[in-house]
Design an enzyme around this catalytic site. Structure first.
Site, short mmCIF file in Angstrom:
data_model
loop_
_atom_site.label_atom_id
_atom_site.label_comp_id
_atom_site.label_asym_id
_atom_site.label_seq_id
_atom_site.Cartn_x
_atom_site.Cartn_y
_atom_site.Cartn_z
N ARG A 110 0.84 -1.20 0.00
CA ARG A 110 0.00 0.00 0.00
C ARG A 110 0.87 1.24 0.00
NH1 ARG A 110 -4.36 0.78 4.73
NH2 ARG A 110 -2.47 1.14 5.94
N THR A 114 -0.97 7.58 -1.19
CA THR A 114 -2.24 7.45 -1.92
C THR A 114 -3.14 6.36 -1.36
OG1 THR A 114 -1.37 5.84 -3.49
CG2 THR A 114 -1.03 8.17 -3.99
N ASP A 206 -2.17 -4.83 12.70
CA ASP A 206 -1.67 -5.20 11.37
C ASP A 206 -1.46 -6.70 11.33
OD1 ASP A 206 0.53 -5.84 9.37
OD2 ASP A 206 0.13 -3.75 8.88
N ASP A 209 2.14 -7.94 10.39
CA ASP A 209 3.11 -7.76 11.48
C ASP A 209 2.91 -8.78 12.57
OD1 ASP A 209 4.46 -5.66 10.32
OD2 ASP A 209 3.30 -4.09 11.35
#
Length: 215
Positions: A110, A114, A206, A209
């Site tokens: 990602r 943006t 996340d 992670d």
């Protein structure tokens, strides 16, 4: 399994075992080892629902007593597509249930500015026109990665596509449904919303992670 709304393409897998394990995964004190183990177990349980409508064929076998005709699935016609890197956690569990499935990978990250998905890897099995695809990624947050991944998979012209995630939210569902209204979504939870950093709330942090211990 029940649907959270009137959309027949959104499936909430609310089996007690799935919900129990998801709750344990959400806890911030859950270790990397326990998170991985729980994700593997949930993925196996979700695979039962996702593959419920898989086509079957009759084969002749012989039991210890006599010959008979029995049904089997053709796992070779199923492709599990992992969105790297976090999708690997779901992929492993589903392969335990359908070990004959083929595997594809899509590498996306990602863009921090943006929030759009940027592709860096794409590898699919041959003869995709004959195969049913299940795209897997633990989180359906903004929906941008899922939309991009499914767009690339559609270019291979598979027979069908489903999307499987642990968690999603109304925004993610809306984005994916608008871009790909023909793709069914399977999830263990539909959480409240996204925060300003596009993390699902209450969520579980996340997923990548926590799977790989890179918090």
């Amino acid at each position: 399994m029940s649907s959270p709304n009137t959309d027949p393409f959104v499936h909430l897998i609310d089996h007690p075992l799935v919900q129990h394990k998801l709750t344990l995964m959400r806890k911030k004190e859950a270790s990397t080892t326990s998170f991985r183990t729980l994700l593997n177990e949930i993925s196996m349980l979700m695979a039962y629902e996702v593959t419920r409508d898989m086509a079957m064929q009759d084969i002749e076998i012989e039991t210890p007593l006599e010959k008979m005709t029995a049904k089997v699935i053709d796992g070779k016609k199923l492709v599990l597509v992992s969105i790297l890197r976090a999708g690997t956690g779901i992929l492993d569990g589903m392969l335990s249930v359908v070990p004959g499935a083929r595997v594809g990978h899509i590498g996306l990250y990602r863009d921090p500015d943006t929030l759009k998905a940027v592709e860096y890897y794409f590898k699919m099995p041959k003869d995709m026109q004959e195969r049913d695809v299940v795209v897997v990624d633990p989180m359906l947050a903004t929906g941008n990665s899922a939309v991009a991944a499914i767009e690339r998979v559609k270019a291979t012209h598979p027979k069908s596509i489903k999307f499987v995630c642990l968690l999603t939210c109304p925004q993610g569902i809306a984005t994916l449904r608008e871009a790909h209204p023909d793709v069914q979504i399977y999830t263990a939870a539909i959480d409240r919303e996204l925060n300003s950093h596009s993390y699902i709330l209450p969520g579980l942090g996340d997923a990548g992670d926590r799977i790989f211990g890179t918090q």
